[in-house]
Each structure stands twice: as C-alpha cells, then as structure tokens.
Design an enzyme around this catalytic site. Sequence first.
Site, PDB file in Angstrom:
ATOM      1  NE  ARG A 131       8.835  47.309 -60.452  1.00  0.00           N
ATOM      2  CZ  ARG A 131       9.498  46.930 -59.363  1.00  0.00           C
ATOM      3  NH1 ARG A 131       9.179  45.795 -58.758  1.00  0.00           N
ATOM      4  NH2 ARG A 131      10.488  47.668 -58.889  1.00  0.00           N
ATOM      5  CE1 TYR A 145      18.952  59.221 -56.548  1.00  0.00           C
ATOM      6  CE2 TYR A 145      16.944  60.465 -56.993  1.00  0.00           C
ATOM      7  CZ  TYR A 145      17.593  59.428 -56.353  1.00  0.00           C
ATOM      8  OH  TYR A 145      16.883  58.588 -55.520  1.00  0.00           O
ATOM      9  N   PRO A 146      21.840  60.351 -60.846  1.00  0.00           N
ATOM     10  CG  PRO A 146      23.973  60.949 -61.643  1.00  0.00           C
ATOM     11  CD  PRO A 146      22.621  61.531 -61.259  1.00  0.00           C
ATOM     12  CG  MET A 147      22.052  55.728 -57.360  1.00  0.00           C
ATOM     13  SD  MET A 147      20.986  55.234 -55.985  1.00  0.00           S
ATOM     14  CE  MET A 147      22.212  54.631 -54.809  1.00  0.00           C
ATOM     15  CG  ASP A 148      28.645  55.347 -58.370  1.00  0.00           C
ATOM     16  OD1 ASP A 148      28.048  54.849 -59.341  1.00  0.00           O
ATOM     17  OD2 ASP A 148      29.627  56.108 -58.483  1.00  0.00           O
ATOM     18  CE  LYS A 149      23.079  50.327 -52.693  1.00  0.00           C
ATOM     19  NZ  LYS A 149      22.111  50.942 -53.613  1.00  0.00           N
ATOM     20  CD  GLN A 185      12.529  54.117 -56.961  1.00  0.00           C
ATOM     21  OE1 GLN A 185      12.947  54.879 -56.093  1.00  0.00           O
ATOM     22  NE2 GLN A 185      12.480  52.806 -56.791  1.00  0.00           N
TER      23      GLN A 185
END
EC number: 1.3.98.5
Length: 249
Positions: A131, A145-149, A185
């Site tokens: 992995r 796609y990018p992401m935040d918490k 993923q």
Amino acid sequence: MSEAAETLDGWYSLHLFYAVDWTTFRLIAEDDREAMITELETFIKDKTVARESHQGDHAIYNITGQKADLLLWFLRPEMKELNQIENEFNKLRIADYLIPTYSYVSVIELSNYLAGKSDEDPYENPHVKARLYPELPHSEYICFYPMDKRRNETYNWYMLPIEDRKTLMYNHGMIGRKYAGKIKQFITGSVGFDDYEWGVTLFSNDVLQFKKIVYEMRFDETTARYGEFGSFYIGHILNIEDFKQFFSI
C-alpha cells in the site's frame, strides 16, 4: 492537547494537470506535431523503468470537462525525483502547448487509526508495503480530489480525543470496504506540502462507482461533520498507444 495520529509514509506523489492549447497546436506542421508526440512517448516509456524495478510508478488520464485535459501522476521514493521528472517534462517540445491548470504534491500515507498494537515493524509487513509502495492499476477511470478535516469553532477534528477519531475513522472505513473490488483507493498526505491536507485518488472500471461511494460517505459522520473538499477531477485512461489519436488534429 489532543494526541496526533501517527502515519506511515511511502512514495512521494505528484499530480500534474494540463490543458492543451489546441488553437496554437493546430498551427504546427504535421511533421513537427508527430515529432513532439514521439518525444513524449519516449519520455513516458523511459519512466516505465521505475515501475519495472519497483522504484515508483505513473498513470496518465484524459480529464473530462474544462478543468484540464491531461493528468500525469508520478510516484517516486524521493521528492527530488519528482522535481527531476517535472523539469524534464517541461523541457519537452510539446510542453510549450500545454497549460498547467493544477498540481498536487503529497506522499502515500497510512494512518494508525485502524491499526492494532503490534511489535512488528509495519514497514516489513507485505500488505503494508504494497500500500505504501503500490503498483498502480490500469483501470479505465480515475477520480482525484483534495480534502481537509474541518477545524472551526463548532467542529474541530484536531481537538477530538484520539479514541473518538479512531471510532469515526473505523465507521468511515467500513463504508469504503463495501466497494472493495470495485474501487482502488490511494490516500496521500499533504500537510505542509500543499494547500489541502490529503489527496484522494480512486481507480475503477465503472465510473459510476465514484459517485456512489462519495455520495454514501456524505452521510457518514466523519464526512458530514468534519470533511471539506476541493475540486473533483474525473478522467479516462490514456495509454502510450493512444497519444497519436489524442493529439491528432
């Protein structure tokens, strides 16, 4: 102070997005266009050596919509190798007709949220190594796609106790496991590397699965309360043998 999650880090990652300047490209003589395509093919073929020696990998996709035309994703053991690849690519003749639209710098990441206690070196675990240092699938479709918490006065992921975060991530992960065999993923961490905290790259032979998993996860508490997202990019695989048709005018 809330406890930080530990991470395992693998190959460094660079997503490059480009739009083709078709208006200018069509003004080039056909022989010159073919020479540029051949040079690009040689560049990509040279990069397959890393895959064959398990020192990295790459993927190329034709992006749908007007955000970009091309996505080139490279993975390498060292960040400086990504610099070298990008610099080499920018010096190709065809790069004069490609307009950068977006890029994302990160590193393949696994968190310890779902890990059990063990004295084993995780970097020696075959499953973990596969992995962290993956061979990318040649799936028909890709989604990035990018992401935040989220961290605001009402919902702040980073102020939650680690046990609460583990529970939330466990439930979140259970949704993802329902798509095993349908979606592959890859999570890349980008805190301190780019404008968002993570990049998510999904592969599938059924593009509709991207919509299904993202929609279902909208109802998960981890996403509903704490997830913030950037732009989504969807594309279809572009193999070397497809270059001539893609760039033909």
